[in-house]
Write an enzyme that holds these catalytic residues in place. Structure first.
Site, PDB file in Angstrom:
ATOM      1  N   ASP A  67       9.981  72.673  11.115  1.00  0.00           N
ATOM      2  CA  ASP A  67      10.194  74.108  11.292  1.00  0.00           C
ATOM      3  C   ASP A  67       9.142  74.740  12.203  1.00  0.00           C
ATOM      4  O   ASP A  67       8.931  75.941  12.184  1.00  0.00           O
ATOM      5  CB  ASP A  67      10.208  74.816   9.930  1.00  0.00           C
ATOM      6  CG  ASP A  67       8.902  74.632   9.176  1.00  0.00           C
ATOM      7  OD1 ASP A  67       8.089  73.780   9.602  1.00  0.00           O
ATOM      8  OD2 ASP A  67       8.692  75.329   8.173  1.00  0.00           O
ATOM      9  N   HIS A 280      -0.649  61.371  36.776  1.00  0.00           N
ATOM     10  CA  HIS A 280      -0.592  62.461  35.795  1.00  0.00           C
ATOM     11  C   HIS A 280      -1.012  61.947  34.414  1.00  0.00           C
ATOM     12  O   HIS A 280      -0.290  62.082  33.432  1.00  0.00           O
ATOM     13  CB  HIS A 280       0.807  63.102  35.750  1.00  0.00           C
ATOM     14  CG  HIS A 280       1.060  64.038  36.892  1.00  0.00           C
ATOM     15  ND1 HIS A 280       2.246  64.704  37.071  1.00  0.00           N
ATOM     16  CD2 HIS A 280       0.254  64.420  37.926  1.00  0.00           C
ATOM     17  CE1 HIS A 280       2.166  65.460  38.165  1.00  0.00           C
ATOM     18  NE2 HIS A 280       0.977  65.294  38.699  1.00  0.00           N
ATOM     19  N   ASP A 297      -7.965  66.958  37.053  1.00  0.00           N
ATOM     20  CA  ASP A 297      -6.937  67.809  37.670  1.00  0.00           C
ATOM     21  C   ASP A 297      -6.557  68.837  36.621  1.00  0.00           C
ATOM     22  O   ASP A 297      -5.729  68.578  35.748  1.00  0.00           O
ATOM     23  CB  ASP A 297      -5.745  66.936  38.093  1.00  0.00           C
ATOM     24  CG  ASP A 297      -4.638  67.734  38.776  1.00  0.00           C
ATOM     25  OD1 ASP A 297      -4.648  68.977  38.702  1.00  0.00           O
ATOM     26  OD2 ASP A 297      -3.739  67.094  39.370  1.00  0.00           O
ATOM     27  N   HIS A 380       1.865  59.858  46.518  1.00  0.00           N
ATOM     28  CA  HIS A 380       2.499  61.171  46.334  1.00  0.00           C
ATOM     29  C   HIS A 380       2.350  61.978  47.600  1.00  0.00           C
ATOM     30  O   HIS A 380       1.593  61.605  48.504  1.00  0.00           O
ATOM     31  CB  HIS A 380       1.863  61.910  45.145  1.00  0.00           C
ATOM     32  CG  HIS A 380       0.380  62.112  45.270  1.00  0.00           C
ATOM     33  ND1 HIS A 380      -0.171  63.108  46.037  1.00  0.00           N
ATOM     34  CD2 HIS A 380      -0.675  61.433  44.730  1.00  0.00           C
ATOM     35  CE1 HIS A 380      -1.499  63.055  45.949  1.00  0.00           C
ATOM     36  NE2 HIS A 380      -1.834  62.038  45.172  1.00  0.00           N
ATOM     37  N   HIS A 384       2.558  70.994  47.475  1.00  0.00           N
ATOM     38  CA  HIS A 384       3.712  71.667  46.869  1.00  0.00           C
ATOM     39  C   HIS A 384       3.394  73.147  46.829  1.00  0.00           C
ATOM     40  O   HIS A 384       2.219  73.554  46.883  1.00  0.00           O
ATOM     41  CB  HIS A 384       4.018  71.104  45.473  1.00  0.00           C
ATOM     42  CG  HIS A 384       2.848  71.102  44.523  1.00  0.00           C
ATOM     43  ND1 HIS A 384       2.438  72.223  43.832  1.00  0.00           N
ATOM     44  CD2 HIS A 384       1.985  70.112  44.163  1.00  0.00           C
ATOM     45  CE1 HIS A 384       1.388  71.912  43.079  1.00  0.00           C
ATOM     46  NE2 HIS A 384       1.067  70.640  43.273  1.00  0.00           N
ATOM     47  N   HIS A 391       4.536  73.584  40.149  1.00  0.00           N
ATOM     48  CA  HIS A 391       5.322  73.057  41.271  1.00  0.00           C
ATOM     49  C   HIS A 391       6.356  74.126  41.582  1.00  0.00           C
ATOM     50  O   HIS A 391       7.457  74.118  41.043  1.00  0.00           O
ATOM     51  CB  HIS A 391       5.967  71.714  40.914  1.00  0.00           C
ATOM     52  CG  HIS A 391       4.935  70.648  40.645  1.00  0.00           C
ATOM     53  ND1 HIS A 391       5.186  69.530  39.889  1.00  0.00           N
ATOM     54  CD2 HIS A 391       3.632  70.529  41.039  1.00  0.00           C
ATOM     55  CE1 HIS A 391       4.084  68.782  39.826  1.00  0.00           C
ATOM     56  NE2 HIS A 391       3.131  69.369  40.520  1.00  0.00           N
ATOM     57  N   GLU A 407      -3.649  68.246  48.565  1.00  0.00           N
ATOM     58  CA  GLU A 407      -4.210  67.354  47.549  1.00  0.00           C
ATOM     59  C   GLU A 407      -4.009  65.873  47.865  1.00  0.00           C
ATOM     60  O   GLU A 407      -3.321  65.152  47.149  1.00  0.00           O
ATOM     61  CB  GLU A 407      -3.589  67.663  46.182  1.00  0.00           C
ATOM     62  CG  GLU A 407      -2.062  67.745  46.167  1.00  0.00           C
ATOM     63  CD  GLU A 407      -1.509  67.902  44.746  1.00  0.00           C
ATOM     64  OE1 GLU A 407      -1.917  67.113  43.872  1.00  0.00           O
ATOM     65  OE2 GLU A 407      -0.666  68.777  44.526  1.00  0.00           O
ATOM     66  N   ARG A 428      -8.838  62.173  43.918  1.00  0.00           N
ATOM     67  CA  ARG A 428      -7.955  63.220  44.454  1.00  0.00           C
ATOM     68  C   ARG A 428      -8.808  64.472  44.586  1.00  0.00           C
ATOM     69  O   ARG A 428      -9.662  64.738  43.733  1.00  0.00           O
ATOM     70  CB  ARG A 428      -6.758  63.468  43.522  1.00  0.00           C
ATOM     71  CG  ARG A 428      -5.854  64.608  43.971  1.00  0.00           C
ATOM     72  CD  ARG A 428      -4.448  64.584  43.347  1.00  0.00           C
ATOM     73  NE  ARG A 428      -4.388  64.835  41.922  1.00  0.00           N
ATOM     74  CZ  ARG A 428      -4.105  63.919  40.997  1.00  0.00           C
ATOM     75  NH1 ARG A 428      -3.845  62.671  41.352  1.00  0.00           N
ATOM     76  NH2 ARG A 428      -4.066  64.233  39.722  1.00  0.00           N
ATOM     77  N   GLU A 430      -8.074  68.521  45.345  1.00  0.00           N
ATOM     78  CA  GLU A 430      -6.924  69.436  45.447  1.00  0.00           C
ATOM     79  C   GLU A 430      -7.396  70.879  45.483  1.00  0.00           C
ATOM     80  O   GLU A 430      -8.158  71.324  44.620  1.00  0.00           O
ATOM     81  CB  GLU A 430      -6.007  69.236  44.231  1.00  0.00           C
ATOM     82  CG  GLU A 430      -4.851  70.216  44.176  1.00  0.00           C
ATOM     83  CD  GLU A 430      -3.831  69.875  43.101  1.00  0.00           C
ATOM     84  OE1 GLU A 430      -4.206  69.273  42.076  1.00  0.00           O
ATOM     85  OE2 GLU A 430      -2.650  70.216  43.301  1.00  0.00           O
TER      86      GLU A 430
HETATM   87  N1  GLY Z   1      -1.473  68.993  38.627  1.00  0.00           N
HETATM   88  C1  GLY Z   1      -0.268  68.462  39.103  1.00  0.00           C
HETATM   89  C2  GLY Z   1      -0.261  68.319  40.547  1.00  0.00           C
HETATM   90  O1  GLY Z   1      -1.301  68.253  41.157  1.00  0.00           O
HETATM   91  O2  GLY Z   1       0.755  68.367  41.178  1.00  0.00           O
HETATM   92 MN    MN Z   2      -3.054  69.087  40.332  1.00  0.00          MN
HETATM   93 MN    MN Z   3      -0.747  69.772  42.674  1.00  0.00          MN
END
Ligand code: GLY
Ligand code: MN
Ligand code: MN
Length: 466
Positions: A67, A280, A297, A380, A384, A391, A407, A428, A430
């Protein structure tokens, strides 16, 4: 108690009063205004074909277990057009005025009815009157007023909707909820019209609107980015071997909450060593050792708008030679990607520029044999759109008002077909880039990016380090 102790107790007791005194209202006042949402509805209606109607549903609540529901998250199209954060609501936007329940206009909304018993548990429901007052909408009804006879589609030539493709309706509800009831009625009205009705997606129109941020939206994304940078900077100061990934996450998210960001914009990704190679990774349970790097991230969502920021930092405050070599390639790639973000450029300009640097770097180091091989380590794309959704939707050209991420990354999992010294390095970097009339602005420039700046920040004192 000695005098010194007494004084510090007094200060502790007074602290909440100071905070209250500084705050002039009881709740934040920097939400998007009703006029903003009204303006977005007008812009949407302008793009409808003659005799068209746009149909939008609020998100459903979702069962987490038994619930207990997941924390509610409004459908972002619905939020953009209304500002309302309640479930079980339907918005209709017509090109030409129509009459519904004795009201004539182009905008109609059906919202959740007030219910004292439910409100006792989960707080105030606005009801029709509350929505009318708060969001300055004229034609507001409760969702129980919506029946098969409520709307007459005989004058409608085209229906714009996306609600069946937006993950709004859960198949796993135990009972038919008001939202599903209204959606089934709308479906059956559309399907039983005698003349053909064109059915179109709302996404093209919304993408052209949501993709170009208004000044009020840029202010909220900027705030989300600044809060995120505060979190990243403090993780750089606080991180040390022996911490667990989730402890870095806790420091980060403390800064989000402390600064009024309601949520992380997406589940925080904190991966050390081999986990930094999982794009991710959200488990965040591993112990961080001396010599590891943490790929973090994480970004805040502030009043509905998300930032999206990644920094990769050594747990002991100093990059190893191998880490530094990979890091510098990614940084150079990111610089090239950001430099390619100029008004009028195609959306993939940053990807082309950044990927070229990554490919050349990996080939030169003998990690990749060619461009196709290099893609394994940078699997990747570079960018975006960013906004209400992390996104987000938007145009394929970098027009002023677009906000996008840049990124690039290099991820070399253990067992990769290269020298072992590169294994478990994942980097990475970003940032969130606003396209302006003349160029671009990095909204997340507040968190250090260069090797020297990160190593310098690591020497500073975190609020979590005594
Ligand atoms: N944090 C997800 C991405 O960088 O797209
Ligand atoms: Mn990200
Ligand atoms: Mn991103």
């Amino acid at each position: 108690m000695n005098t010194k102790k007494r004084l510090s107790w007094l200060l502790i007791m007074l602290a909440p009063l100071v905070t209250v005194a500084q705050q002039t209202t009881q709740y934040p006042t920097d939400y998007l205004s009703p006029e903003f949402h009204a303006g977005r509805r007008t812009a949407f209606k302008e793009k409808l074909a003659a005799n068209g109607v746009g149909i939008f549903f609020a998100s459903q609540t979702r069962v987490r277990n038994n619930d207990v529901d997941f924390q509610y998250a409004q459908n972002k199209n619905f939020y953009y057009l209304t500002g309302l954060e309640e479930s079980d609501a339907l918005l209709l936007l017509f090109k030409q005025p129509v009459t519904i329940l004795n009201k004539t206009g182009t905008e109609f909304i059906f919202v959740k009815k007030r219910d004292p018993q439910r409100e006792l548990w989960t707080g105030k429901i606005l009801g029709a009157e509350g929505v009318r007052d708060r969001y300055k909408m004229d034609n507001v009804f409760t969702n129980d007023q919506f029946t098969a006879n409520t709307i007459d589609f005989s004058s409608i030539d085209s229906v714009y909707s996306s609600y069946r493709n937006e993950g709004i309706f859960s198949k796993y509800k135990r009972v038919e909820d008001p939202l599903s009831r209204m959606a089934n009625i709308v479906d059956s009205i559309i399907n039983t019209q005698k003349k053909p009705i064109a059915t179109r997606s709302t996404q093209m129109i919304l993408s052209s609107l949501r993709g170009i941020k208004q000044p009020e939206e840029i202010a909220l994304i900027t705030k989300a980015a600044e809060i995120s940078c505060e979190g990243h900077s403090d993780v750089m100061r606080a991180i040390k071997p022996g911490m667990i990934e989730y402890q870095a996450q806790a420091i980060m998210e403390y800064h989000f909450k402390k600064n009024g960001a309601e949520y992380p914009g997406y589940p925080s990704i904190n991966g050390a060593a081999e986990n930094s190679c999982v794009l991710h990774y959200e488990t965040n349970q591993r112990l961080m050792n001396d010599g590891d790097m943490l790929l973090s991230d994480c970004a805040a969502e502030y009043h509905g708008y998300s930032a999206d920021v990644t920094r990769t930092v050594p747990t002991n405050g100093k990059f190893t030679e191998a880490q530094k070599i990979i890091y510098e390639i990614v940084l150079k790639a990111q610089d090239a990607g950001i430099a390619a973000c100029i008004p009028g450029a195609p959306f993939n300009a940053a990807d082309i520029a950044a990927r070229k640097v990554v490919n050349e770097g990996l080939i030169q180091l003998g990690i990749a044999a060619n461009d196709a091989d290099a893609r394994k380590y940078f699997p990747h794309s570079t960018s975006h759109h960013l906004g209400l959704d992390v996104h987000d939707m938007g145009p394929r050209t970098l027009l002023p008002g677009v906000v996008l991420t840049v990124e690039p990354g290099i991820y070399i999992p253990p067992g990769s077909n290269c020298d072992k010294k590169w294994w478990s390095i994942g980097v990475r970097i970003e940032d969130d880039i606003l396209i302006t009339e003349t160029g671009s602005k990095n909204l997340s420039a507040g968190a250090p990016r260069t090797v020297a700046a990160i190593e310098k920040m690591a020497k500073e004192k975190s609020i979590f380090k005594k």
